[in-house]
Write an enzyme that holds these catalytic residues in place. Structure first.
Site: not given
Length: 434
Positions: A144, A237, A266
């Site tokens: 994802y 990522d 984040k």
């Protein structure tokens, strides 16, 4: 107040990942502190998932709040094309100082998905700018990477993406390293299509949204070795794994791997403000330096390098000291102990853990839409604990200020659920759809 708030919300707000036709009313939150959220009635809710994996040092951390307030009173926003400011330049410097060697150029954006978009575009255009265009990207099964189109294309096909399938570009799939032979597949891909392959994108060591699937550092090192030999970019990522979640500040550092591009978001601001960053090597940056203006990287965001967000990120980075290291190790130790108690328990299919990330795979129908996840979310919320299972996988990814007692409370709630307890029927205050 809560009734009025919920009425306004129901009339005008569209929530993410929510089937509004059937979803219970959302929980109205008034304030937060440390590891806790407080709803409008004053009820305390332990944030066991760092509010979607963003809160690192705790909610409303005073040092970050102060940095935000001071910056907001000095410089709130300025276009970042043709201008710069101290918070951005200092943040880029501090990030590079802490990142794996070789990553030297920081491109700021807004969130994790846009950080991934930037990385993909940088890789593809750098080859084109050098006159050796490559158009193929490889990614892992069960990955994802975000919800914008390039990030969706790189992510696994499934319930998140099926509506947009005809619009997504081709991506070569490599087996999930937690369950398949990624390296052999990568070798075959390089042998057959290496001349087309621009980049391999991975979530290093943890496939997050697919159920916190932990995978080997050795495999990550082998991916790096194969891509380096083939002249292929490795995109890490680290939107979720960055800023201490796997132990060290970055998962790539844990594996002693130096990627060509790294995506961050984040936890970058401690969870207080949105900010994304894509960090590239000097070699990739050099591919855009030309008298030909068509080789410019034509990409930007209105809030690129927002000064207030950069100030928050600088304050957050300063908190990653020996005390934070000790706190993360303490959380990892509690996870290890509690997961050992759960291993083999009735209703538990598997447990896994890396750093401050712990996951319990429930022995129930798998998949993101599994009903068991909604049941556990509703029960835990009634017990004052925020969990948001990924289908049949419950995970705990707490802020680093979370105490042993608070963490043990999360596992107590999970044990009670495994023992058969379920949420009482209530008309409001339940979790969103999934």
């Amino acid at each position: 107040m809560s009734d009025s708030l919920l009425s306004l919300d129901a009339a005008h707000v569209w929530h993410p990942y929510t089937q509004h036709h059937a979803a219970p009313l959302p929980t109205p939150v008034a304030r937060a502190q440390g590891s806790w959220l407080y709803d409008t009635s004053g009820r305390a809710i332990l944030d066991a998932i760092s509010s979607w994996w963003v809160t690192t040092h705790g909610h409303c951390h005073p040092a970050i709040v102060q940095a935000i307030a001071e910056q907001a009173g000095t410089l709130d926003q300025v276009i970042f094309a043709g201008f710069t400011h101290a918070p951005a330049a200092q943040l880029a410097t501090e990030l590079v100082r802490r990142l794996p060697a070789g990553l030297s150029r920081v491109f700021f954006s807004d969130d994790g998905s846009t950080a991934v978009e930037v990385a993909l575009k940088l890789s593809l255009q750098s080859f084109a700018n050098r006159g050796t265009p490559r158009r193929l990207v490889a990614a892992l099964e069960n990955a994802y990477h975000g919800d914008t189109f390039g990030a969706m294309a790189a992510g696994a096909r499934g319930v998140f993406t099926h509506m947009y399938e005809p619009l997504l570009f081709e991506v070569a799939r490599l087996p999930d390293p937690s369950e398949g032979d990624t390296i052999s597949a990568l070798e075959r891909l390089i042998e057959t299509r290496g001349h087309e392959l621009a980049a391999v994108i991975v979530e290093p060591l943890v496939l997050g949204a697919s159920g916190m699937r932990v995978w080997s550092e050795a495999v990550l090192r082998e991916i790096r070795a194969r891509t380096t030999a083939a002249g292929v970019h490795l995109i890490a990522d680290e939107v979720m794994t960055g800023f201490g979640r796997t132990g060290p500040l970055f998962a790539c550092a844990r594996a002693a791997v130096q990627p060509d591009l790294m995506c961050l978001s984040k936890g970058i601001t401690g969870g207080l403000l949105p900010l994304g960053a894509t960090v590239a090597t000097e070699e990739i940056f050099a591919a855009f330096s030309s008298e030909d203006r068509r080789k410019t990287f034509f990409h930007g965001h209105s809030y690129t390098a927002n000064p207030i967000a950069c100030a928050a990120a600088l304050a957050s980075l300063a908190l990653f000291d020996h005390r934070c290291d000790a706190a993360r190790q303490r959380i990892a130790t509690v996870h290890e102990y509690q997961l050992a108690q759960l291993r083999g328990t009735r209703g538990v299919k598997a447990v896994r853990q890396i750093g401050t990330v712990a996951a319990v795979e429930l022995d129930a129908p798998a998949g993101y839409l599994s009903d068991i996840g909604r049941e556990l979310a509703a029960f835990s919320l009634q017990q004052g604990v925020l969990l948001r299972p990924l289908g049949n996988v419950s995970y705990c990814l707490p802020p680093y200020c979370t105490t042993d007692a608070e963490l043990n409370r999360v596992y107590t709630v999970l044990q009670r659920f495994l023992s058969g307890e379920r949420a009482a029927a209530v008309p409001s205050g339940g979790p969103v759809d999934d």
